[in-house]
Design a protein around this motif. Sequence first.
Motif, short mmCIF file in Angstrom:
data_model
loop_
_atom_site.label_atom_id
_atom_site.label_comp_id
_atom_site.label_asym_id
_atom_site.label_seq_id
_atom_site.Cartn_x
_atom_site.Cartn_y
_atom_site.Cartn_z
N SER A 80 -17.73 -3.73 12.45
CA SER A 80 -18.52 -2.80 11.56
C SER A 80 -19.80 -3.08 12.12
O SER A 80 -20.35 -3.97 12.32
CB SER A 80 -18.14 -3.01 10.13
OG SER A 80 -18.92 -2.41 9.47
N ASN A 81 -20.70 -1.82 12.16
CA ASN A 81 -21.91 -1.73 12.31
C ASN A 81 -22.49 -0.96 11.04
O ASN A 81 -22.26 0.12 10.71
CB ASN A 81 -22.33 -1.21 13.83
CG ASN A 81 -21.87 -1.88 14.93
OD1 ASN A 81 -22.10 -3.14 14.74
ND2 ASN A 81 -21.25 -1.11 15.91
N HIS A 82 -23.68 -1.46 10.69
CA HIS A 82 -24.35 -0.94 9.60
C HIS A 82 -25.89 -0.65 9.94
O HIS A 82 -26.66 -1.67 10.30
CB HIS A 82 -24.32 -1.56 8.36
CG HIS A 82 -22.75 -2.10 8.05
ND1 HIS A 82 -22.06 -0.89 7.26
CD2 HIS A 82 -22.04 -3.09 7.87
CE1 HIS A 82 -20.84 -1.42 7.01
NE2 HIS A 82 -20.86 -2.67 7.46
N SER A 83 -26.39 0.32 9.63
CA SER A 83 -28.07 0.77 10.06
C SER A 83 -28.18 1.74 9.11
O SER A 83 -27.58 2.79 9.03
CB SER A 83 -28.15 1.00 11.61
OG SER A 83 -29.47 1.32 11.61
N ALA A 96 -29.84 -3.01 12.65
CA ALA A 96 -28.54 -2.93 12.43
C ALA A 96 -27.84 -4.27 12.26
O ALA A 96 -28.38 -5.23 12.71
CB ALA A 96 -28.01 -2.33 13.83
N GLN A 140 -24.25 -6.32 12.59
CA GLN A 140 -22.84 -6.04 13.41
C GLN A 140 -22.02 -7.09 12.56
O GLN A 140 -22.50 -8.25 12.91
CB GLN A 140 -23.00 -6.16 14.71
CG GLN A 140 -21.59 -6.14 15.27
CD GLN A 140 -21.80 -6.05 16.88
OE1 GLN A 140 -22.09 -6.89 17.41
NE2 GLN A 140 -21.43 -5.16 17.43
#
Length: 62
Positions: free
Chosen positions: A35-38, A54, A56
């Motif tokens: 999962s990547n969140h930004s 970001a 990860q």
Amino acid sequence: MNEVTLVELEAQRAELLPVRETLFFNFNWADVYASNHSVALNVATVLSEANSAAIQTIAIGQ
């Protein structure tokens, strides 16, 4: 690294693997979640910049 002499090499033993039918029920699987969140925000501004960092996440279960 140490060099292996012929005597040491000849002393090594090897075994043949079982036939593929014997290994049929040997399940090897991995549960992988990545999962990547930004987040970046640039609202109604002129000549501005928006930066984002970001995060990860990778989780593996086997």
